[in-house]
Design a protein around this motif. Structure first.
Motif, PDB file in Angstrom:
ATOM      1  N   LEU A  52       0.839  -1.200   0.000  1.00 50.74           N
ATOM      2  CA  LEU A  52       0.000   0.000   0.000  1.00 50.74           C
ATOM      3  C   LEU A  52       0.874   1.250   0.000  1.00 50.74           C
ATOM      4  CD1 LEU A  52      -2.572  -1.121   2.751  1.00 50.74           C
ATOM      5  CD2 LEU A  52      -2.589  -1.626   0.284  1.00 50.74           C
ATOM      6  N   GLU A  53       0.657   2.124  -0.953  1.00 46.37           N
ATOM      7  CA  GLU A  53       1.514   3.307  -1.098  1.00 46.37           C
ATOM      8  C   GLU A  53       0.632   4.546  -1.264  1.00 46.37           C
ATOM      9  OE1 GLU A  53       4.806   4.322  -1.047  1.00 46.37           O
ATOM     10  OE2 GLU A  53       3.952   6.264  -1.596  1.00 46.37           O
ATOM     11  N   LYS A  54       0.947   5.572  -0.481  1.00 49.00           N
ATOM     12  CA  LYS A  54       0.082   6.762  -0.524  1.00 49.00           C
ATOM     13  C   LYS A  54       0.254   7.569  -1.803  1.00 49.00           C
ATOM     14  CE  LYS A  54       2.965  10.013   2.010  1.00 49.00           C
ATOM     15  NZ  LYS A  54       3.222  10.685   3.250  1.00 49.00           N
ATOM     16  N   PRO A  58       5.540   7.763 -11.127  1.00 53.33           N
ATOM     17  CA  PRO A  58       6.795   8.121 -10.480  1.00 53.33           C
ATOM     18  C   PRO A  58       6.591   9.289  -9.511  1.00 53.33           C
ATOM     19  CG  PRO A  58       6.759   9.018 -12.700  1.00 53.33           C
ATOM     20  CD  PRO A  58       5.490   8.250 -12.527  1.00 53.33           C
ATOM     21  N   ARG A  59       7.311   9.221  -8.386  1.00 54.50           N
ATOM     22  CA  ARG A  59       7.215  10.305  -7.419  1.00 54.50           C
ATOM     23  C   ARG A  59       8.612  10.611  -6.876  1.00 54.50           C
ATOM     24  NH1 ARG A  59       9.566   7.688  -4.045  1.00 54.50           N
ATOM     25  NH2 ARG A  59       8.841   6.126  -2.561  1.00 54.50           N
ATOM     26  N   ASP A  60       8.786  11.858  -6.445  1.00 51.78           N
ATOM     27  CA  ASP A  60      10.071  12.234  -5.863  1.00 51.78           C
ATOM     28  C   ASP A  60      10.132  11.782  -4.425  1.00 51.78           C
ATOM     29  OD1 ASP A  60      11.549  13.476  -7.839  1.00 51.78           O
ATOM     30  OD2 ASP A  60      10.419  15.349  -7.632  1.00 51.78           O
ATOM     31  N   CYS A  63      16.013  13.062  -1.010  1.00 50.20           N
ATOM     32  CA  CYS A  63      17.135  12.160  -0.724  1.00 50.20           C
ATOM     33  C   CYS A  63      18.366  12.684  -1.443  1.00 50.20           C
ATOM     34  CB  CYS A  63      16.783  10.746  -1.232  1.00 50.20           C
ATOM     35  SG  CYS A  63      17.984   9.470  -0.780  1.00 50.20           S
ATOM     36  N   GLY A  64      19.537  12.170  -1.083  1.00 50.83           N
ATOM     37  CA  GLY A  64      20.755  12.528  -1.795  1.00 50.83           C
ATOM     38  C   GLY A  64      20.970  11.662  -3.038  1.00 50.83           C
ATOM     39  N   ASP A  65      20.184  10.601  -3.158  1.00 54.29           N
ATOM     40  CA  ASP A  65      20.230   9.695  -4.313  1.00 54.29           C
ATOM     41  C   ASP A  65      21.522   8.882  -4.395  1.00 54.29           C
ATOM     42  OD1 ASP A  65      17.769  10.811  -5.082  1.00 54.29           O
ATOM     43  OD2 ASP A  65      18.731  12.311  -6.364  1.00 54.29           O
ATOM     44  N   GLY A  66      22.298   8.838  -3.326  1.00 58.74           N
ATOM     45  CA  GLY A  66      23.589   8.147  -3.376  1.00 58.74           C
ATOM     46  C   GLY A  66      23.539   6.785  -2.710  1.00 58.74           C
ATOM     47  N   LEU A  67      24.190   5.814  -3.351  1.00 58.86           N
ATOM     48  CA  LEU A  67      24.329   4.478  -2.761  1.00 58.86           C
ATOM     49  C   LEU A  67      25.809   4.202  -2.569  1.00 58.86           C
ATOM     50  CD1 LEU A  67      21.937   2.376  -5.041  1.00 58.86           C
ATOM     51  CD2 LEU A  67      21.498   3.042  -2.676  1.00 58.86           C
ATOM     52  N   PRO A 120      18.511   8.898  -9.311  1.00 55.27           N
ATOM     53  CA  PRO A 120      17.448   9.665  -8.639  1.00 55.27           C
ATOM     54  C   PRO A 120      16.381   8.738  -8.056  1.00 55.27           C
ATOM     55  CG  PRO A 120      17.892  10.560 -10.820  1.00 55.27           C
ATOM     56  CD  PRO A 120      18.675   9.284 -10.716  1.00 55.27           C
ATOM     57  N   ARG A 121      15.929   9.075  -6.876  1.00 52.60           N
ATOM     58  CA  ARG A 121      14.921   8.251  -6.209  1.00 52.60           C
ATOM     59  C   ARG A 121      13.630   8.161  -7.020  1.00 52.60           C
ATOM     60  NH1 ARG A 121      15.480   7.373  -0.675  1.00 52.60           N
ATOM     61  NH2 ARG A 121      13.503   6.257  -0.854  1.00 52.60           N
ATOM     62  N   ARG A 122      13.389   9.153  -7.836  1.00 50.75           N
ATOM     63  CA  ARG A 122      12.204   9.122  -8.691  1.00 50.75           C
ATOM     64  C   ARG A 122      12.197   7.851  -9.561  1.00 50.75           C
ATOM     65  NH1 ARG A 122       8.488  12.855 -10.356  1.00 50.75           N
ATOM     66  NH2 ARG A 122       7.786  12.583 -12.492  1.00 50.75           N
ATOM     67  N   ASN A 144      -3.563   6.043   1.135  1.00 44.40           N
ATOM     68  CA  ASN A 144      -2.932   6.685   2.291  1.00 44.40           C
ATOM     69  C   ASN A 144      -3.374   5.992   3.581  1.00 44.40           C
ATOM     70  OD1 ASN A 144      -1.868   8.401   4.160  1.00 44.40           O
ATOM     71  ND2 ASN A 144      -2.674  10.279   3.212  1.00 44.40           N
ATOM     72  N   VAL A 145      -2.475   5.236   4.158  1.00 47.83           N
ATOM     73  CA  VAL A 145      -2.826   4.477   5.367  1.00 47.83           C
ATOM     74  C   VAL A 145      -2.918   5.438   6.554  1.00 47.83           C
ATOM     75  CG1 VAL A 145      -1.995   2.706   6.968  1.00 47.83           C
ATOM     76  CG2 VAL A 145      -1.900   2.316   4.502  1.00 47.83           C
ATOM     77  N   THR A 146      -4.017   5.355   7.258  1.00 49.59           N
ATOM     78  CA  THR A 146      -4.225   6.290   8.376  1.00 49.59           C
ATOM     79  C   THR A 146      -3.898   5.648   9.722  1.00 49.59           C
ATOM     80  OG1 THR A 146      -6.553   5.672   8.288  1.00 49.59           O
ATOM     81  CG2 THR A 146      -5.941   7.730   7.207  1.00 49.59           C
ATOM     82  N   GLY A 318      13.269  -0.221   7.934  1.00 50.88           N
ATOM     83  CA  GLY A 318      13.848   1.017   7.419  1.00 50.88           C
ATOM     84  C   GLY A 318      13.648   2.211   8.324  1.00 50.88           C
ATOM     85  N   ASP A 319      13.325   3.359   7.717  1.00 50.76           N
ATOM     86  CA  ASP A 319      13.159   4.597   8.498  1.00 50.76           C
ATOM     87  C   ASP A 319      12.053   4.469   9.544  1.00 50.76           C
ATOM     88  OD1 ASP A 319      15.124   5.719   6.938  1.00 50.76           O
ATOM     89  OD2 ASP A 319      13.962   7.489   6.360  1.00 50.76           O
ATOM     90  N   ALA A 320      11.052   3.650   9.279  1.00 53.57           N
ATOM     91  CA  ALA A 320       9.974   3.475  10.267  1.00 53.57           C
ATOM     92  C   ALA A 320      10.532   2.877  11.549  1.00 53.57           C
ATOM     93  CB  ALA A 320       8.879   2.579   9.690  1.00 53.57           C
TER      94      ALA A 320
END
Ligand SMILES: Cc1cc2nc3c(=O)[nH]c(=O)nc-3n(C[C@H](O)[C@H](O)[C@H](O)COP(=O)(O)OP(=O)(O)OC[C@H]3O[C@@H](n4cnc5c(N)ncnc54)[C@H](O)[C@@H]3O)c2cc1C
Length: 440
Positions: A52-54, A58-60, A63-67, A120-122, A144-146, A318-320
């Motif tokens: 599920l993705e809000k 493609p979306r931005d 991020c720095g886009d670096g790996l 790019p993350r896009r 959009n998960v609430t 991840g970030d969560a």
């Protein structure tokens, strides 16, 4: 891209046509690197996954886009071909500070490749989401998960409530994975709050048309940011910056700051970026007239600042789960690592009947995350406290940068690029450090 319900994996043990579109074996909230990676691994193993993705691809993503090679390893592990023109390869890190500039090639290791990538993350996130769909995950964008749906009796997560253009929708699954990034809506809905005893960063970035810097084969990191608006009296600004070429005439430029810095939370970060860039050499082209789009910013949740990583039917990735590396602010690699690790434990859990044994497998994921990164992240927390103090940072930069052998060790430590066995003296030093420091 819309719902991919019709693209179920041939490996799926479930006949998707029998499922209503709102139930699955596993719900994953968020199709960033963490969520899509977990979706790929699970769907490839025949698990029926709802992703599920809000937003809509493609979306931005700011991020720095670096790996670094640590991120590249995860991309390769998914079977992605990185030989094409979509990827800009780099061979190391250029560290600028203390009046010098030092190029540090990525080390040759058993555990990691010796090159990094920029994309790019896009594009990157769309590619991963496409892989998840190809593997058989059912992707719902614009969803959009609430918050979590809980079993009234047990309090356990049994689904996710969402808002869509068509109205509210309830999704149900015996297991839910939160990969919803720094906003961590699912975790918050379970009362899992951010820990204030762990490091936190904030970062802003902007794209520029900058042909002079676009084809860089090093990731460039600036340990000092200078305000040169008064040439006679340059002033040292708080924070650290980066300039990553994208190979297409553009660059991704940004800066970050840690909450150990006195200026954290009291700074206009967007203004800070402009002030720094206005003082960079004219020929780099990092000026307002070359800017593409606005300045985006977001938080960097570090050092496991949200735990536990599993509780009551909810897995955090991840970030969560606050998984950004406190040494260098890198988050994509760790989001994908957490996803790979979680997938192993989720597969084991789903293979067991509901009850104590399944629960034990899921708690195993949280324990494995601690084993994998806990000590390293505790060291990173100490490091972030130290470098928040400008005097220490200044001394370290001036004394450290000219010493190549020391910087070789620092690179391995800061980028988490050391071998887990064998290796050279620097691998052994970093491994010893992580052994003596207890896990977070
Ligand atoms: C300015 C900046 C620069 C950075 N530079 C780098 C870098 O160069 N290299 C690096 O490795 N890391 C970098 N990071 C960190 C990196 O961006 C993150 O660590 C990484 O994106 C984490 O991946 P994730 O999948 O956990 O979360 P995310 O990438 O944030 O993905 C979360 C996904 O969940 C979706 N979502 C959120 N809420 C909901 C909801 N309620 N319902 C449904 N979907 C939802 C989002 O739309 C998103 O698609 C940077 C971060 C910042 C802020």
């Amino acid at each position: 891209m819309t719902s991919a319900r019709d693209m179920s994996s041939p490996h799926s043990s479930h006949d998707v046509s029998k499922h209503p579109d709102t139930t699955a074996d596993v719900i994953i909230v968020g199709a960033g690197p963490a969520g899509s990676t977990a979706a790929v691994y699970l769907a490839r193993s025949g698990v029926d996954v709802l992703l599920l993705e809000k937003s809509v691809f493609p979306r931005d993503k700011v991020c720095g886009d670096g790996l670094t090679p640590r991120g590249v390893k995860q991309v390769l592990a998914l079977g992605v071909d990185v030989s094409g023109d979509d990827w800009l390869r780099n061979k190391g890190l250029r560290v600028v500070g203390g009046g010098t500039s030092l190029e540090l090639p990525w080390p040759v290791l058993q555990d990691y490749p010796d090159f990094g990538l920029v994309r790019p993350r896009r594009d990157f996130d769309q590619m991963l989401a496409d892989m998840a769909v190809k593997a058989g995950a059912r992707l719902h964008v614009g969803t959009n998960v609430t918050g979590p749906i809980k079993d009234e009796r047990t309090g356990r997560v049994v689904g996710a409530q969402a808002r869509t253009d068509a109205g509210p929708v309830s999704f149900h699954a015996p297991l839910v994975i939160a990969a919803d990034g720094v906003s961590a809506r699912m975790a918050l809905g379970m009362g899992i709050n951010k820990r204030d005893d762990r490091p936190l960063g904030v970062a802003v970035r902007r794209y520029y048309n900058a042909p002079a810097k676009t084809n860089d084969d090093y990731l460039e990191s600036h340990l000092e940011l200078w305000d040169r608006s008064n040439a006679a009296d340059p002033k040292l600004l708080p924070g650290y910056g980066w300039i990553f070429g994208l190979g297409d005439g553009t660059v991704n430029v940004g800066l970050g700051m840690l909450n150990s810095s006195k200026a954290f939370g009291k700074t206009d970060y967007r203004k800070l970026l402009r002030t720094w860039l206005d003082g960079t050499p004219e020929e780099w082209g990092l000026r307002e007239e070359n800017a593409i789009g606005g300045i985006g910013g977001a938080g960097l949740p570090m050092g496991f600042n949200r735990t536990p990583h599993y509780t009551d039917g909810l897995v955090l990735l991840g970030d969560a789960g606050g998984s950004v590396n406190p040494f260098n602010g890198e988050g994509i690699a760790y989001a994908m690592e957490s996803a790979a690790l979680a997938s192993e434990y989720v597969l084991q859990a789903l293979g067991r009947p509901e009850g104590a044994s399944r629960e034990a497998a899921l708690h195993g994921y949280a324990a494995a995350m601690k084993d994998h990164l806990g000590s390293y992240y505790r060291l990173g927390g100490m490091f972030s406290t130290l470098i928040g103090k400008p005097s220490i940072m200044k001394t370290a930069t001036r004394l450290g940068l000219p010493r190549k052998r020391l910087m070789y060790l620092v690179l391995k430590l800061l980028a988490g690029l050391y071998d887990s066995r064998d290796g050279d003296w620097a691998d052994k030093v970093v491994r010893s450090l992580t052994k003596v420091v207890p896990s977070v």
